[in-house]
Design an enzyme around this catalytic site. Sequence first.
Site, PDB file in Angstrom:
ATOM      1  N   ASP A  77      -7.407   2.389  11.536  1.00  0.00           N
ATOM      2  CA  ASP A  77      -6.122   3.086  11.500  1.00  0.00           C
ATOM      3  C   ASP A  77      -6.235   4.512  10.974  1.00  0.00           C
ATOM      4  O   ASP A  77      -5.551   5.413  11.433  1.00  0.00           O
ATOM      5  CB  ASP A  77      -5.108   2.289  10.668  1.00  0.00           C
ATOM      6  CG  ASP A  77      -4.597   1.076  11.422  1.00  0.00           C
ATOM      7  OD1 ASP A  77      -4.603   1.120  12.667  1.00  0.00           O
ATOM      8  OD2 ASP A  77      -4.200   0.091  10.779  1.00  0.00           O
ATOM      9  N   SER A 132      -2.344  -9.879   5.426  1.00  0.00           N
ATOM     10  CA  SER A 132      -1.933  -8.501   5.670  1.00  0.00           C
ATOM     11  C   SER A 132      -1.526  -8.441   7.141  1.00  0.00           C
ATOM     12  O   SER A 132      -2.319  -8.719   8.036  1.00  0.00           O
ATOM     13  CB  SER A 132      -3.114  -7.579   5.379  1.00  0.00           C
ATOM     14  OG  SER A 132      -2.897  -6.344   6.021  1.00  0.00           O
ATOM     15  N   ASP A 176       0.821  -1.219   0.000  1.00  0.00           N
ATOM     16  CA  ASP A 176       0.000   0.000   0.000  1.00  0.00           C
ATOM     17  C   ASP A 176       0.851   1.263   0.000  1.00  0.00           C
ATOM     18  O   ASP A 176       0.617   2.184  -0.785  1.00  0.00           O
ATOM     19  CB  ASP A 176      -0.914   0.040   1.238  1.00  0.00           C
ATOM     20  CG  ASP A 176      -2.051  -0.965   1.145  1.00  0.00           C
ATOM     21  OD1 ASP A 176      -2.326  -1.449   0.026  1.00  0.00           O
ATOM     22  OD2 ASP A 176      -2.658  -1.262   2.190  1.00  0.00           O
ATOM     23  N   ARG A 194      -0.112   3.493  16.296  1.00  0.00           N
ATOM     24  CA  ARG A 194      -0.499   4.488  15.288  1.00  0.00           C
ATOM     25  C   ARG A 194      -0.253   5.930  15.712  1.00  0.00           C
ATOM     26  O   ARG A 194       0.340   6.703  14.964  1.00  0.00           O
ATOM     27  CB  ARG A 194      -1.963   4.301  14.861  1.00  0.00           C
ATOM     28  CG  ARG A 194      -2.224   3.016  14.077  1.00  0.00           C
ATOM     29  CD  ARG A 194      -1.198   2.810  13.010  1.00  0.00           C
ATOM     30  NE  ARG A 194      -1.508   1.717  12.104  1.00  0.00           N
ATOM     31  CZ  ARG A 194      -0.670   0.767  11.761  1.00  0.00           C
ATOM     32  NH1 ARG A 194       0.545   0.744  12.282  1.00  0.00           N
ATOM     33  NH2 ARG A 194      -0.999  -0.161  10.900  1.00  0.00           N
TER      34      ARG A 194
HETATM   35  N1  ARG Z   1      -8.048  -4.637  14.075  1.00  0.00           N
HETATM   36  C1  ARG Z   1      -6.798  -4.169  14.598  1.00  0.00           C
HETATM   37  C2  ARG Z   1      -6.885  -2.725  14.951  1.00  0.00           C
HETATM   38  O1  ARG Z   1      -7.732  -2.032  14.466  1.00  0.00           O
HETATM   39  C3  ARG Z   1      -5.645  -4.506  13.702  1.00  0.00           C
HETATM   40  C4  ARG Z   1      -5.549  -3.714  12.456  1.00  0.00           C
HETATM   41  C5  ARG Z   1      -4.406  -4.135  11.630  1.00  0.00           C
HETATM   42  N2  ARG Z   1      -4.048  -3.065  10.764  1.00  0.00           N
HETATM   43  C6  ARG Z   1      -3.472  -3.222   9.605  1.00  0.00           C
HETATM   44  N3  ARG Z   1      -3.169  -2.159   8.939  1.00  0.00           N
HETATM   45  N4  ARG Z   1      -3.194  -4.394   9.113  1.00  0.00           N
HETATM   46  O2  ARG Z   1      -6.121  -2.254  15.733  1.00  0.00           O
END
Ligand code: ARG
Length: 398
Positions: A121, A171, A12, A92
């Site tokens: 995110d 991912s 990405d 994040r």
């Molecule tokens: N569901 C989790 C969260 O919102 C993990 C997200 C994983 N993010 C990613 N970009 N693969 O914190």
Amino acid sequence: MKVALAYSGGLDTTVSIPWLKERYGADVITVTVDVGQSEDFDEIEERALSAGASKHFFIDAKKEFVEQYIKPCIKANGLYEDEYPLGTALARPLIASKVVEIALREGCEAVAHGCTGKGNDQLRFDTTISVLAPQLRIIAPIREWDLSRDEEIEYAKTRGLKLDFRQSRFSIDENLWSRSIEAAELEDPWVKPPYEAFKYVVNPQHAPDKVEVVEIDFEKGVPVGLNGRDMPLGELIHELNILGGRTGFGVIDHIEDRAVGIKSREVYEAPAALILIKAHKDLEKITLNGKTLSFKALVERVWSQMVYQGFWLDPLMDALHAFLDATQENVTGRVKMELYKGSARIVGRMAENPLYSHEIATYTKGSVFQQRAGEGFSKIWGLDTVISATRLARRKSS
Ligand code: ARG
């Protein structure tokens, strides 16, 4: 326009580089933040530059991640929906703040990130960026562009991007605290995650037929030692991830409520986080009184939700942290656990200043608890219920 892009080195964010240049005529500066993911950062830098970045920054934020983010998570027994130790959610705001720092220093007009429009995110990045530097424009190429993974790969090919990185069908978002695994067959909630998706956790059936005993020392709510050895928290987490994973412990598999309203099946491995939170919670039970414990459970729930939903920099967080810190004064002691073929069981605990008193609790003769006082206490304790029942009986008989 100069743009600072939060760059993980994945598909990405890699396709975002030429896209930002083509779409916005941007000069792209990439920023990679180390929060304990195991990556070859030289390779990532090379990939960014060869995809067209004009400059690359690498920031080691591991220490800050442990001190400012993981420590509060342990104090808060932070588990979103009682399961997820919030690794991605915690990293994040830290990553976003580092990218903002570079953006301001380099005179950028915008910050870019690779989040989609379907996840949490984007909320964590956007809110953090807007709090720290409201003047910066936010660009999210993947969200704006709306390409599927296959289309992204196609685009990468046409732009001659090096896609030599090990392609996994999953991912993955990794840091010291947890490893999130998504996509492919995991999108079917019925399908069992294959062990190949995991880095630490082995199939318990293949784990050594031996009980692994771990003893964790805490000081004011923070883990400071493992099996009698003092250890910096970052190292301790790293060791426990390996040690716990080797016994087959540390997988989380649950249906999660994303902030955007989507229910999603989420799979994580986080042996250290689960062990440490479990141990910490146990030590609190012997050092905090019942009223504090029951109120703290409410605070923990709110804390976890706030972190999950991207509100790390909200003023409420400061207040919650003040409360959490205030509760940890006496959370000092040792917890003993047995790890065996996928389970982690607490088998003992001791504290420097416990509220548990053997003298009071014991059923043997020497107890200082005045049993006789129980008679009056229990009469009054049940009074309200007894009176209500009597009224009911009266009504039925008349
Ligand atoms: N569901 C989790 C969260 O919102 C993990 C997200 C994983 N993010 C990613 N970009 N693969 O914190």
